[in-house]
Write a protein that holds these residues in place. Structure first.
Motif, PDB file in Angstrom:
ATOM      1  N   GLY A  49       0.822  -1.198   0.000  1.00 23.88           N
ATOM      2  CA  GLY A  49       0.000   0.000   0.000  1.00 23.88           C
ATOM      3  C   GLY A  49       0.855   1.246   0.000  1.00 23.88           C
ATOM      4  N   ARG A  50       0.335   2.314   0.557  1.00 28.20           N
ATOM      5  CA  ARG A  50       1.084   3.571   0.626  1.00 28.20           C
ATOM      6  C   ARG A  50       2.229   3.469   1.625  1.00 28.20           C
ATOM      7  NH1 ARG A  50      -3.181   8.647   0.561  1.00 28.20           N
ATOM      8  NH2 ARG A  50      -4.122   8.165  -1.458  1.00 28.20           N
ATOM      9  N   HIS A  51       3.289   4.184   1.352  1.00 33.27           N
ATOM     10  CA  HIS A  51       4.438   4.300   2.263  1.00 33.27           C
ATOM     11  C   HIS A  51       5.024   2.941   2.657  1.00 33.27           C
ATOM     12  CE1 HIS A  51       3.143   8.437   2.450  1.00 33.27           C
ATOM     13  NE2 HIS A  51       1.981   8.085   2.990  1.00 33.27           N
ATOM     14  N   PRO A  52       5.350   2.064   1.694  1.00 34.31           N
ATOM     15  CA  PRO A  52       5.972   0.785   2.050  1.00 34.31           C
ATOM     16  C   PRO A  52       7.279   1.007   2.797  1.00 34.31           C
ATOM     17  CG  PRO A  52       6.198   1.225  -0.304  1.00 34.31           C
ATOM     18  CD  PRO A  52       5.251   2.250   0.232  1.00 34.31           C
ATOM     19  N   GLY A  53       7.486   0.236   3.841  1.00 40.61           N
ATOM     20  CA  GLY A  53       8.677   0.374   4.673  1.00 40.61           C
ATOM     21  C   GLY A  53       8.512   1.325   5.836  1.00 40.61           C
ATOM     22  N   ALA A 120     -11.435   5.739   4.110  1.00 44.11           N
ATOM     23  CA  ALA A 120     -12.491   6.104   3.165  1.00 44.11           C
ATOM     24  C   ALA A 120     -13.248   7.328   3.668  1.00 44.11           C
ATOM     25  CB  ALA A 120     -13.456   4.937   2.972  1.00 44.11           C
ATOM     26  N   HIS A 121     -13.988   7.953   2.763  1.00 40.16           N
ATOM     27  CA  HIS A 121     -14.939   8.975   3.178  1.00 40.16           C
ATOM     28  C   HIS A 121     -16.311   8.624   2.617  1.00 40.16           C
ATOM     29  CE1 HIS A 121     -13.627  10.608  -0.776  1.00 40.16           C
ATOM     30  NE2 HIS A 121     -14.872  11.037  -0.866  1.00 40.16           N
ATOM     31  N   ARG A 122     -17.333   9.073   3.303  1.00 38.60           N
ATOM     32  CA  ARG A 122     -18.706   8.776   2.902  1.00 38.60           C
ATOM     33  C   ARG A 122     -19.072   9.575   1.647  1.00 38.60           C
ATOM     34  NH1 ARG A 122     -22.099  10.826   5.963  1.00 38.60           N
ATOM     35  NH2 ARG A 122     -20.779  11.975   7.429  1.00 38.60           N
ATOM     36  N   THR A 123     -19.855   8.955   0.751  1.00 34.21           N
ATOM     37  CA  THR A 123     -20.359   9.658  -0.425  1.00 34.21           C
ATOM     38  C   THR A 123     -21.886   9.719  -0.373  1.00 34.21           C
ATOM     39  OG1 THR A 123     -20.181   7.584  -1.680  1.00 34.21           O
ATOM     40  CG2 THR A 123     -18.363   9.158  -1.878  1.00 34.21           C
ATOM     41  N   THR A 156      -8.229  14.876  14.547  1.00 32.50           N
ATOM     42  CA  THR A 156      -7.178  15.875  14.317  1.00 32.50           C
ATOM     43  C   THR A 156      -6.116  15.266  13.412  1.00 32.50           C
ATOM     44  OG1 THR A 156      -5.784  15.209  16.190  1.00 32.50           O
ATOM     45  CG2 THR A 156      -7.500  16.837  16.638  1.00 32.50           C
ATOM     46  N   GLY A 157      -5.398  16.107  12.700  1.00 31.42           N
ATOM     47  CA  GLY A 157      -4.361  15.648  11.793  1.00 31.42           C
ATOM     48  C   GLY A 157      -4.800  15.837  10.351  1.00 31.42           C
ATOM     49  N   SER A 158      -4.241  15.034   9.448  1.00 28.99           N
ATOM     50  CA  SER A 158      -4.605  15.127   8.040  1.00 28.99           C
ATOM     51  C   SER A 158      -5.887  14.347   7.766  1.00 28.99           C
ATOM     52  CB  SER A 158      -3.465  14.592   7.169  1.00 28.99           C
ATOM     53  OG  SER A 158      -3.143  13.262   7.536  1.00 28.99           O
ATOM     54  N   ASP A 159      -6.528  14.634   6.638  1.00 28.71           N
ATOM     55  CA  ASP A 159      -7.728  13.905   6.197  1.00 28.71           C
ATOM     56  C   ASP A 159      -8.871  13.997   7.202  1.00 28.71           C
ATOM     57  OD1 ASP A 159      -6.440  12.746   3.761  1.00 28.71           O
ATOM     58  OD2 ASP A 159      -5.224  11.717   5.266  1.00 28.71           O
ATOM     59  N   LEU A 160      -9.134  15.197   7.690  1.00 30.12           N
ATOM     60  CA  LEU A 160     -10.183  15.390   8.688  1.00 30.12           C
ATOM     61  C   LEU A 160     -11.524  14.855   8.193  1.00 30.12           C
ATOM     62  CD1 LEU A 160      -9.428  19.008   9.992  1.00 30.12           C
ATOM     63  CD2 LEU A 160      -9.169  16.860  11.238  1.00 30.12           C
ATOM     64  N   GLY A 161     -12.213  14.163   9.079  1.00 33.75           N
ATOM     65  CA  GLY A 161     -13.538  13.656   8.772  1.00 33.75           C
ATOM     66  C   GLY A 161     -13.565  12.300   8.109  1.00 33.75           C
ATOM     67  N   LYS A 162     -12.430  11.830   7.593  1.00 35.27           N
ATOM     68  CA  LYS A 162     -12.407  10.515   6.968  1.00 35.27           C
ATOM     69  C   LYS A 162     -12.428   9.415   8.029  1.00 35.27           C
ATOM     70  CE  LYS A 162     -10.202  11.774   2.594  1.00 35.27           C
ATOM     71  NZ  LYS A 162      -9.123  11.460   1.628  1.00 35.27           N
ATOM     72  N   ASP A 198      -9.751   5.498  -0.377  1.00 38.28           N
ATOM     73  CA  ASP A 198      -8.582   6.138  -0.985  1.00 38.28           C
ATOM     74  C   ASP A 198      -7.252   5.595  -0.468  1.00 38.28           C
ATOM     75  OD1 ASP A 198      -8.286   7.276   1.525  1.00 38.28           O
ATOM     76  OD2 ASP A 198      -8.725   9.318   0.888  1.00 38.28           O
ATOM     77  N   MET A 199      -7.306   4.605   0.430  1.00 32.80           N
ATOM     78  CA  MET A 199      -6.064   3.999   0.918  1.00 32.80           C
ATOM     79  C   MET A 199      -6.368   2.652   1.528  1.00 32.80           C
ATOM     80  SD  MET A 199      -3.963   3.152   3.638  1.00 32.80           S
ATOM     81  CE  MET A 199      -4.536   4.010   5.103  1.00 32.80           C
ATOM     82  N   ARG A 200      -5.520   1.670   1.208  1.00 28.72           N
ATOM     83  CA  ARG A 200      -5.574   0.378   1.896  1.00 28.72           C
ATOM     84  C   ARG A 200      -4.144  -0.131   1.980  1.00 28.72           C
ATOM     85  NH1 ARG A 200      -9.734  -2.944  -0.566  1.00 28.72           N
ATOM     86  NH2 ARG A 200     -11.146  -2.314   1.113  1.00 28.72           N
ATOM     87  N   SER A 201      -3.702  -0.481   3.174  1.00 27.70           N
ATOM     88  CA  SER A 201      -2.337  -0.956   3.339  1.00 27.70           C
ATOM     89  C   SER A 201      -2.296  -2.085   4.357  1.00 27.70           C
ATOM     90  CB  SER A 201      -1.417   0.189   3.799  1.00 27.70           C
ATOM     91  OG  SER A 201      -1.757   0.600   5.107  1.00 27.70           O
ATOM     92  N   ILE A 202      -1.231  -2.895   4.252  1.00 25.31           N
ATOM     93  CA  ILE A 202      -1.032  -3.985   5.197  1.00 25.31           C
ATOM     94  C   ILE A 202       0.254  -3.719   5.975  1.00 25.31           C
ATOM     95  CG2 ILE A 202      -0.632  -6.451   5.504  1.00 25.31           C
ATOM     96  CD1 ILE A 202      -2.158  -6.932   2.925  1.00 25.31           C
ATOM     97  N   THR A 203       0.161  -3.791   7.292  1.00 24.07           N
ATOM     98  CA  THR A 203       1.299  -3.648   8.185  1.00 24.07           C
ATOM     99  C   THR A 203       1.627  -5.001   8.796  1.00 24.07           C
ATOM    100  OG1 THR A 203       0.870  -1.330   8.735  1.00 24.07           O
ATOM    101  CG2 THR A 203       2.103  -2.613  10.361  1.00 24.07           C
ATOM    102  N   LYS A 204       2.903  -5.375   8.767  1.00 22.78           N
ATOM    103  CA  LYS A 204       3.331  -6.569   9.481  1.00 22.78           C
ATOM    104  C   LYS A 204       3.563  -6.173  10.930  1.00 22.78           C
ATOM    105  CE  LYS A 204       6.618 -10.402   9.466  1.00 22.78           C
ATOM    106  NZ  LYS A 204       7.795 -11.016   8.818  1.00 22.78           N
ATOM    107  N   ILE A 205       2.833  -6.802  11.821  1.00 26.06           N
ATOM    108  CA  ILE A 205       2.868  -6.428  13.235  1.00 26.06           C
ATOM    109  C   ILE A 205       4.143  -6.973  13.887  1.00 26.06           C
ATOM    110  CG2 ILE A 205       1.731  -6.706  15.473  1.00 26.06           C
ATOM    111  CD1 ILE A 205      -0.936  -6.900  13.920  1.00 26.06           C
ATOM    112  N   ALA A 206       4.850  -6.089  14.569  1.00 22.96           N
ATOM    113  CA  ALA A 206       6.071  -6.495  15.290  1.00 22.96           C
ATOM    114  C   ALA A 206       5.782  -6.742  16.761  1.00 22.96           C
ATOM    115  CB  ALA A 206       7.151  -5.428  15.134  1.00 22.96           C
TER     116      ALA A 206
END
Length: 209
Positions: A49-53, A120-123, A156-162, A198-206
């Motif tokens: 997904g976004r920001h690999p690594g 995601a955001h609602r449409t 709070t932060g980026s993508d408010l309301g999503k 608008d985004m889906r990513s997988i994180t390997k849990i440590a």
């Protein structure tokens, strides 16, 4: 298990050669966060997904007093300082989410190995409709192997309301089973038609504390 009211997700860049050392320090930092007000902490590294690594650090709080306590602790944390100074960890995002009600009984053993985050955001759906449809699909996630399921809205932060949906799994095959099952689910089809992902990513849990 009580359902936390607030979730903080921090993402950070880290050089490949420093990642293992940074993850070890994240374990120490997670313990400090638990002692300072977080009721649960999950951390790991993005593998798709976004920001690999990138490194991901997720904290759960019963109230904003716990979040404030952790923020006040950070400048005093030697583990956090080592992540920044010794391992070149550079945070680039920290969003605070208000938790939304999802009826899902968590299964915490064995420790989940993967966290899928979907934003995601609602449409065409209002919030009550969206959450109602998501709750109807929760049994599909559970039957396919999902271990925990949380939903939050950016406060709070980026993508408010999503909205961000976080689901943990024991292995990749459980993720595959889940989305195979959802492909034929009418409630899920109605849900995805009423939101824009608008985004889906997988994180390997440590680690999880």
């Amino acid at each position: 298990m009580s359902k936390p009211n607030f979730i903080a997700i921090t993402a950070a860049n880290c050089p490949t050669g420093s990642r293992q050392g940074a993850l070890e320090e994240m374990a120490h930092f997670a313990q400090e966060c638990r002692e300072s007000g977080a009721v649960r902490v999950t951390y790991g590294s993005v593998i798709s997904g976004r920001h690999p690594g990138a490194l991901i650090f997720v904290q759960f709080f019963d109230d904003l007093t716990g979040f404030e306590s952790v923020m006040n602790m950070i400048p005093k944390s030697s583990a956090y300082s080592r992540m920044i100074d010794s391992h070149a960890v550079t945070p680039f995002s920290r969003n605070l989410f208000r938790g939304k009600p999802i009826e899902f009984e968590p299964k915490l053993e064995p420790m989940p190995k993967y966290l899928m985050l979907t934003r995601a955001h609602r449409t065409s759906l209002d919030e009550a409709e969206m959450l109602g449809l998501l709750n109807k699909t929760a049994s599909v996630f559970k039957a396919s192997g999902a271990q925990t399921m949380r939903m939050g809205q950016v406060l709070t932060g980026s993508d408010l309301g999503k909205y961000m949906l976080g689901v943990t799994y024991p292995d990749m095959s459980a993720i595959e089973r889940t989305y195979d099952a959802l492909a034929g689910n009418a409630d899920y089809a109605q849900l995805v038609n009423g939101v824009e992902i608008d985004m889906r990513s997988i994180t390997k849990i440590a680690g999880i504390l």
